[in-house]
Design a protein around this motif. Sequence first.
Motif, PDB file in Angstrom:
ATOM      1  N   UNK A  65       4.755  -7.445   0.653  1.00  0.00           N
ATOM      2  CA  UNK A  65       4.532  -6.400   1.233  1.00  0.00           C
ATOM      3  C   UNK A  65       2.861  -6.280   1.923  1.00  0.00           C
ATOM      4  N   UNK A  66       2.463  -5.032   2.119  1.00  0.00           N
ATOM      5  CA  UNK A  66       0.926  -4.849   2.615  1.00  0.00           C
ATOM      6  C   UNK A  66       0.116  -4.012   1.298  1.00  0.00           C
ATOM      7  N   UNK A  67      -1.223  -4.521   1.527  1.00  0.00           N
ATOM      8  CA  UNK A  67      -2.207  -3.723   0.779  1.00  0.00           C
ATOM      9  C   UNK A  67      -3.116  -3.199   1.724  1.00  0.00           C
ATOM     10  N   UNK A  68      -3.199  -1.874   1.573  1.00  0.00           N
ATOM     11  CA  UNK A  68      -4.139  -1.145   2.267  1.00  0.00           C
ATOM     12  C   UNK A  68      -5.372  -0.622   1.533  1.00  0.00           C
ATOM     13  N   UNK A  69      -6.292  -0.029   2.107  1.00  0.00           N
ATOM     14  CA  UNK A  69      -7.288   0.763   1.528  1.00  0.00           C
ATOM     15  C   UNK A  69      -7.065   2.121   1.341  1.00  0.00           C
ATOM     16  N   UNK A  70      -7.098   2.616   0.384  1.00  0.00           N
ATOM     17  CA  UNK A  70      -6.674   4.239   0.043  1.00  0.00           C
ATOM     18  C   UNK A  70      -7.984   4.799  -0.497  1.00  0.00           C
ATOM     19  N   UNK A  71      -8.550   6.092   0.204  1.00  0.00           N
ATOM     20  CA  UNK A  71      -9.525   6.692  -0.323  1.00  0.00           C
ATOM     21  C   UNK A  71     -10.692   5.974   0.111  1.00  0.00           C
ATOM     22  N   UNK A  72     -11.847   6.067  -0.706  1.00  0.00           N
ATOM     23  CA  UNK A  72     -13.071   5.554  -0.273  1.00  0.00           C
ATOM     24  C   UNK A  72     -13.098   3.993  -0.551  1.00  0.00           C
ATOM     25  N   UNK A  73     -12.570   3.502  -1.859  1.00  0.00           N
ATOM     26  CA  UNK A  73     -12.697   2.080  -2.029  1.00  0.00           C
ATOM     27  C   UNK A  73     -11.424   1.660  -2.984  1.00  0.00           C
ATOM     28  N   UNK A  74     -10.394   2.553  -3.044  1.00  0.00           N
ATOM     29  CA  UNK A  74      -9.291   2.203  -3.709  1.00  0.00           C
ATOM     30  C   UNK A  74      -8.266   1.175  -2.700  1.00  0.00           C
ATOM     31  N   UNK A  75      -7.285   0.546  -3.561  1.00  0.00           N
ATOM     32  CA  UNK A  75      -6.369  -0.123  -2.836  1.00  0.00           C
ATOM     33  C   UNK A  75      -5.039   0.312  -3.020  1.00  0.00           C
TER      34      UNK A  75
END
Length: 133
Positions: A65-75
């Motif tokens: 799948x994909x990995x996206x940045x979520x929030x300030x610095x989360x993944x």
Amino acid sequence: MWKVRRELAFFKILGGLACAGLAAYWYVDGDVRGVILAVPAALLVGAMGLRDLLVPERLSADEDGITVVHGFAGRRHVPWEAIEDVKVDVRRRFGLRSEMLEIDTGDNLHIFSPHDLGASPTEVAAVLRRRGA
């Protein structure tokens, strides 16, 4: 893997330092309104530059799948099955053309600019569509 260009992070940090310098100058000069404007600008632009240095990779794709940045610095990892739509929103305004990559996972809408990706959103969308098919 798509990430923010280092030059952009560098210029954001320089902008934050410039705003901090203006705030200090206006504080010494006694201009309260200037300080009220410059301090939040320094904090905001500096935080954006720090985020670009700490988490330059905004989007990556692999077999799962994909990995996206979520929030300030989360993944956040999103499997291919959870991705409902990948599209590019193109807008024209004042003679300028802008593109934004939109990845819809049903619960979340992840939006990336060309600056976030370091590449054209149209090209990134084509790669994601090929990998996810």
